[in-house]
Structures are given as structure tokens and as C-alpha cells.
Design an enzyme around this catalytic site. Structure first.
Site, mmCIF file in Angstrom:
data_model
loop_
_atom_site.group_PDB
_atom_site.id
_atom_site.type_symbol
_atom_site.label_atom_id
_atom_site.label_comp_id
_atom_site.label_asym_id
_atom_site.label_seq_id
_atom_site.Cartn_x
_atom_site.Cartn_y
_atom_site.Cartn_z
ATOM 1 C CG ASP A 93 -2.240 0.771 0.925
ATOM 2 O OD1 ASP A 93 -2.274 1.555 -0.048
ATOM 3 O OD2 ASP A 93 -3.202 0.639 1.706
ATOM 4 C CG ASP A 128 -6.189 5.177 -3.036
ATOM 5 O OD1 ASP A 128 -5.027 4.847 -2.702
ATOM 6 O OD2 ASP A 128 -7.202 4.715 -2.479
ATOM 7 C CB ALA A 196 -12.930 4.958 1.431
ATOM 8 C CB CYS A 279 -12.538 -22.707 16.850
ATOM 9 S SG CYS A 279 -11.164 -22.811 15.722
ATOM 10 C CB CYS A 281 -7.798 -23.612 14.774
ATOM 11 S SG CYS A 281 -7.415 -22.532 16.168
ATOM 12 C CB CYS A 284 -9.504 -23.596 19.539
ATOM 13 S SG CYS A 284 -9.591 -21.844 19.111
HETATM 14 N N1 GUN Z 1 -6.575 0.547 2.880
HETATM 15 C C1 GUN Z 1 -7.862 0.532 3.295
HETATM 16 N N2 GUN Z 1 -8.620 1.342 2.524
HETATM 17 C C2 GUN Z 1 -7.809 1.872 1.589
HETATM 18 C C3 GUN Z 1 -8.022 2.773 0.501
HETATM 19 O O1 GUN Z 1 -9.119 3.246 0.249
HETATM 20 N N3 GUN Z 1 -6.918 3.078 -0.256
HETATM 21 C C4 GUN Z 1 -5.679 2.560 0.011
HETATM 22 N N4 GUN Z 1 -4.655 2.882 -0.783
HETATM 23 N N5 GUN Z 1 -5.463 1.701 1.035
HETATM 24 C C5 GUN Z 1 -6.511 1.381 1.815
HETATM 25 ZN ZN ZN Z 2 -9.436 -21.704 16.885
#
Ligand code: GUN
Ligand code: ZN
Length: 495
Positions: A93, A128, A196, A279, A281, A284
Site C-alpha cells: 500500500d 488514492d 475507503a 473451534c 484449530c 483452540c
Molecule cells: N486501505 C484501506 N482502505 C484503503 C483505501 O481506500 N486506499 C488505500 N490505498 N489503502 C486502503
Molecule cells: Zn481456533
């Protein structure tokens, strides 16, 4: 859009696909969950994410790496894969999330894409603007323009084999999301995250999540790989996949563990309040909740093990979702999940508002349709049957009946009636979806849907004389049958 994504199987708008990630030299099966790895705190070692949990791809944050002196040069030197010890695909990101949280970041798309390329990212992200929900339209439009410029800057950047995300924004305005999807699809970028969503996801506003995803999908190419940014709670994976999302990422497993929270497919529990684990796993199976609470660090760490449980249930649910797509019962799984939490029920109901869109990719034949709740009456298969009814040949005098065909009658033909589908010629009884398993005690929603099928048939054949024998339908179902169709309550006739 370049062509790195192949769809292998569909159910509703969900699909099993293969995303080719050339820079990593791997192909990732979707739906895929990308665990979020904080480059500063490896809650679960990335190598273990691959080996023990089956993660084929993960996501980390290039902006954090770039702004942390302690690790930046090391990552530049070793490359991201060696630094993390992960040889699958790595998405990075850009700092947009920090932009949304803190209002400002000190990097441009051009700089951060170049940095992502230098550290060896396989899928990069431009800067963004994640416009939150419920803002005024003017702000959503203005920020969308900034996002579009970021996509243009990313297109202009030197990226080599690295794939690039084209985030789709637009806040809670479906027309802006759709336009943003159309714009993103027209770029030569590769993966399409719906952005978002975190504020909606955190407050379980799943109906609006579904609206945003469907709007983005209407603008995007049907073959585009779609990522739901920030989504990874096991409760909502089936719903989001059925709405058309292919990639998920989640920090929830680690963030929730930090707060002592235990994820399940029907919500989040507090370890503090648990007496039993539901669970099996490895975590657990080896501990009771009391034991897990009392770990002192020598036999393991409570937070770490809780994070591992959270990952286990999430990947388990993802496998269940894939199996459901293969069998064609994904909407049945979504229905089951919707019984676990009212917010999920709102999500399912919203998804079914778009049954016409789901119908386009829903396979014509699959495992038996199970009627498991009145939401089943709104599934795309029911709508498809109603559309098909208007195209069937009918005789002049037709009896539609829920009971067995009477042995002597003076109709030209006798068709079966089966809620929620409605009427069909007996010859179709063995074809999907009319082989459906429906409870003996049919509910009003199924009867109303069947009445709508009768209406569809009657409207398409105005000359045909139609009689309907129904098994004591509720008044609103009888009212939905067109006036000119003669109705008989079989219960009153004693049949
Ligand atoms: N991580 C969670 N939401 C977003 C987003 O809208 N844009 C970016 N770049 N990373 C995110
Ligand atoms: Zn578990």
C-alpha cells in the site's frame, strides 16, 4: 486493464479465479486473503503465514517502510521478499490509509510507485484519496478527481513487471463509484480495490458495503480482479465474494488479537468472557479459554495465539467459500452467515436487491437449490425462472396445480406449481433449479414468488385460460395472482 486474471468458476457474482503476478513468478488463486503484515511488528512470521495458513499473497505498507529509518535501507538492500522471508506475492500500500487517518502524507504517487518498484513489490498502489462515507457530494467529487490524477501518474510511471492497483473511490455515492469503476477499468492498471470501506466495515454497515461494491462492479469490466480494501472478517467473506470481490486483506486478525478479541464466522467474541472454544484449530484444540488467558509468555503468548486462531478461522472460511462456489451453493452459505448477525442479514437483503445483476453470471445448473429462509425466494434462480416462463409455449386451457395432476380433467395441459418458482411443465421437473429442496411448510415469501411466476406466465399469454390450484396460500400471495386467473384453494377442496 491488462490481462492477468482468469475466471475459472462462477456462483452468483462470486468467482474462483487465478491472478497471475509476474514479478513474483506466481499465480494466486482467488478469492484470496492477504494478511496485513506490519513491517515493524511481525505478529505471525510471514513464512508461517505461507506454510501453516496457506497464504499465497500478503500486503504490507511501503509508506511505513519508507518513513522508518531503521528498516528503509535494509528493505532497499535486501528486497521486500528477503526482508519478510516470504516468497509468495507481495502487495504494497502507498500511505493513502495514513493520508485518510492523519490528513497529510509527504509523498507523491510518482515517488511512492518508484519506491515500491525499488523494494521489489509485486503489486503497487498509487496515492488514492480514501473519501470516507457520508461526506457531501462536492467533497467526494473533488477527491475522486485527485484519485484519478493518481491513477494517471501511476500509468505514467516505470513499473516493469510490477502490477499496479487502481483504487475505486466515490464515498457512499453509487453513481460516483460506478463512474470511478468505469474510469479505473479504462486505465492500463491491473487490480481494482474498492476503497475507503474500513469505516463501513468497522461499524458492520454491510448493506452499504454491498451497495458500494455493486456500484463499482457496474463500472468495472466483468473480468477485472476486485479487491475489497481492509476487509477480512470471516463473518462477511461469503457475502463479499458473492457480491463479486476476489481479494481481501485484513489486519483484523492481529488488531483484534491485541484487544483480546476472538473472531468467529458469526461475529467477534471477547476471550475474557469465553468459557469454551467453538473451534478446533491447533490453538483452540490445545487450550481452553482460561489457559489461553493465563499464558505467561513462556508457553506462548496470548496475543500471538489469538492472532493465529483468528487467521485459522479466516482461512477456513475462505476455503468454505471456494468449495461453495464449486458446488454452486454460495448464496446458501451467505444465507447461513446472515443468520449469525443482523448486519449480515441487511447485507444479504441488499445483495438480493441486485439479483438481476447476479443472475448474469450465475451458472445455469449446479447442486440442488435449498430453500433455507424467505431470502431464498429472491435468489437469481427464481428470477431467471420467471423470465423463462414468459418464453414457454402454452396451450389454450391450462391448469397449474400444487397437487398431483388430477386423473381426469378437461384442460389441455396440467403444469406443476412449486414455490418459490411457480408454474412449470412437468417435463422440466428434473432440471435445475426446479429440483429444489423446499420445506414442507412453505412460507409466505415463497408463495408470493410463486404467484409472481403465475403472473409472469399469464402476462405473456393473454389468450390462455389459466386456473391455479394452490395449497392454502397466504392472502398476499393470492392477491399477487392476476385477476383473470381462476384460483382454487386445494385445502378447501380437500385435496
Ligand atoms: N486501505 C484501506 N482502505 C484503503 C483505501 O481506500 N486506499 C488505500 N490505498 N489503502 C486502503
Ligand atoms: Zn481456533
Amino acid at each position: 486493464m491488462r490481462d492477468h486474471f482468469e475466471i475459472r468458476d462462477h456462483d452468483a457474482a462470486g468467482r474462483i479465479g487465478r491472478l497471475e503476478v509476474p514479478r513474483a513468478g506466481v499465480t494466486v488463486e482467488t478469492p484470496a486473503l492477504l494478511p496485513v503484515v506490519n513491517p515493524n511488528v511481525l505478529t505471525v512470521e510471514p513464512r508461517r503465514l505461507a506454510e501453516e495458513f496457506g497464504a499465497e499473497m500478503l500486503i504490507t505498507n511501503s509508506y511505513i517502510i519508507r518513513s522508518t529509518d531503521r528498516i528503509r535501507d535494509r528493505v532497499l538492500e535486501e528486497g521486500l521478499h528477503d526482508f519478510l522471508g516470504f516468497d509468495g506475492a507481495i502487495m504494497t500500500d502507498s500511505g493513502s490509509f495514513q493520508l485518510a487517518e492523519y490528513g497529510d502524507i509527504d509523498v507523491t504517487t510518482e515517488e511512492i510507485i518508484e519506491f515500491q518498484r525499488r523494494i521489489g513489490s509485486d503489486v503497487a498502489t498509487p496515492v488514492d484519496v480514501p473519501t470516507p462515507p457520508d461526506v457531501d457530494r462536492e467533497r467526494a467529487e473533488r477527491e475522486l478527481e485527485t484519485t484519478k490524477r493518481a491513477l494517471a501518474d501511476a500509468e505514467a510511471a516505470e513499473t516493469g513487471e510490477m502490477l499496479v492497483n487502481a483504487p475505486v473511490q466515490g464515498s457512499t455515492f453509487p453513481d460516483l463509484r460506478e463512474g470511478a469503476g468505469r474510469h479505473a477499468s479504462a486505465t492500463d492498471l491491473d487490480v481494482f480495490p474498492v476503497g475507503a470501506m474500513v469505516p463501513l466495515l468497522n461499524s458492520y454497515r454491510y448493506a452499504e458495503v454491498v451497495e458500494a461494491v455493486r456500484a463499482a462492479k457496474r463500472g468495472l469490466d466483468p473480468d477485472a480482479p476486485v479487491h475489497l480494501f481492509g476487509a477480512g472478517h470471516p463473518m462477511m467473506l461469503a457475502l463479499a465474494v458473492a457480491a463479486g470481490c476476489d481479494l481481501f486483506d485484513s489486519a483484523a486478525y492481529a488488531l483484534m488479537a491485541r484487544d483480546g478479541r476472538y473472531l468467529t464466522v458469526s461475529g467477534t467474541e471477547h476471550l475474557e468472557e469465553m468459557e469454551y472454544f467453538p473451534c478446533s484449530c491447533p490453538v483452540c484444540a490445545a487450550h481452553t479459554p482460561a489457559e489461553l488467558r493465563e499464558l505467561d509468555g513462556n508457553d506462548g503468548d496470548t496475543e500471538q495465539l489469538l492472532a493465529e486462531h483468528n487467521l485459522h478461522v479466516t482461512f477456513e472460511e475462505l476455503r468454505r467459500v471456494k468449495a461453495a462456489i464449486r458446488s454452486g451453493n454460495l448464496l446458501q452459505l451467505v444465507d447461513r452467515r446472515a443468520r449469525g448477525h443482523p448486519a449480515m442479514l441487511d447485507g444479504l437483503r441488499t445483495l438480493l436487491d441486485h439479483a438481476d445483476e447476479l443472475e448474469r453470471t450465475d451458472p445455469a445448473s449446479k447442486d440442488a437449490f435449498f430453500y433455507t429462509s424467505h431470502e431464498s425466494a429472491r435468489r437469481p434462480e427464481v428470477r431467471r425462472h420467471h423470465d423463462r416462463l414468459s418464453r414457454l409455449a402454452v396451450p389454450d386451457r391450462l391448469l397449474l396445480t400444487e397437487s398431483d395432476a388430477p386423473s381426469n380433467h378437461d384442460y389441455d395441459a396440467v403444469w406443476r406449481v412449486k414455490p418459490p418458482f411457480g408454474p412449470f411443465p412437468r417435463a422440466l421437473s428434473e432440471t435445475y433449479p426446479l429440483t429444489a429442496e423446499v420445506p414442507e411448510r412453505v412460507d409466505g415469501a415463497a408463495q408470493v414468488a410463486a404467484a409472481e411466476g403465475v403472473a409472469s406466465l399469464a402476462d405473456a399469454n393473454p389468450e390462455t385460460e389459466i386456473t391455479l390450484g394452490h395449497d392454502d396460500w397466504v392472502p398476499r400471495a393470492v392477491d399477487a395472482v392476476p385477476e383473470r386467473v381462476e384460483t382454487e384453494n386445494l385445502r378447501h377442496l380437500g385435496r
